[in-house]
Scaffold this motif. Structure first.
Motif, PDB file in Angstrom:
ATOM      1  N   PHE A  60     -46.944  25.862  -2.591  1.00  0.00           N
ATOM      2  CA  PHE A  60     -46.809  27.285  -2.851  1.00  0.00           C
ATOM      3  C   PHE A  60     -45.615  27.902  -2.121  1.00  0.00           C
ATOM      4  N   VAL A  61     -44.977  27.169  -1.238  1.00  0.00           N
ATOM      5  CA  VAL A  61     -43.832  27.682  -0.487  1.00  0.00           C
ATOM      6  C   VAL A  61     -42.589  27.590  -1.357  1.00  0.00           C
ATOM      7  N   ARG A  62     -41.836  28.673  -1.432  1.00  0.00           N
ATOM      8  CA  ARG A  62     -40.605  28.706  -2.215  1.00  0.00           C
ATOM      9  C   ARG A  62     -39.478  29.287  -1.376  1.00  0.00           C
ATOM     10  N   ARG A  63     -38.295  28.718  -1.523  1.00  0.00           N
ATOM     11  CA  ARG A  63     -37.108  29.331  -0.929  1.00  0.00           C
ATOM     12  C   ARG A  63     -36.716  30.506  -1.807  1.00  0.00           C
ATOM     13  N   HIS A  64     -35.905  31.379  -1.286  1.00  0.00           N
ATOM     14  CA  HIS A  64     -35.575  32.611  -2.005  1.00  0.00           C
ATOM     15  C   HIS A  64     -34.982  32.357  -3.392  1.00  0.00           C
TER      16      HIS A  64
END
Length: 78
Positions: A60-64
């Motif tokens: 669920f972690v995303r970079r910008h």
């Protein structure tokens, strides 16, 4: 990423102790998901009805620049 792979950017946490003589001792290390207790948001998500809603570790972690493109909202009053 192949099944069972953990990726290349997992967090780690280490603790060291420096005694009065200046010697440094490695006291503790935790890798992968071991330091999550320090991230308050994850503890809240773990108690939510769907949890983190993960298919794989931290998916669920995303970079910008990794979020899906969404159409801009229309002006409701135009």
């Amino acid at each position: 990423m192949p099944a069972g792979s953990t990726g290349t950017e997992l967090p780690g946490l280490s603790s060291f102790h420096k005694d009065d003589a200046g010697e440094i001792f490695h006291a503790y290390s935790s890798y992968a998901r071991g330091g999550e207790e320090l991230i308050g948001t994850l503890m809240i998500l773990d108690r939510a009805p769907k949890g983190r809603n993960e298919k794989s570790t931290m998916d669920f972690v995303r970079r910008h620049d990794e979020y899906e493109k969404r159409p801009k909202a229309r002006d409701c009053c135009a």
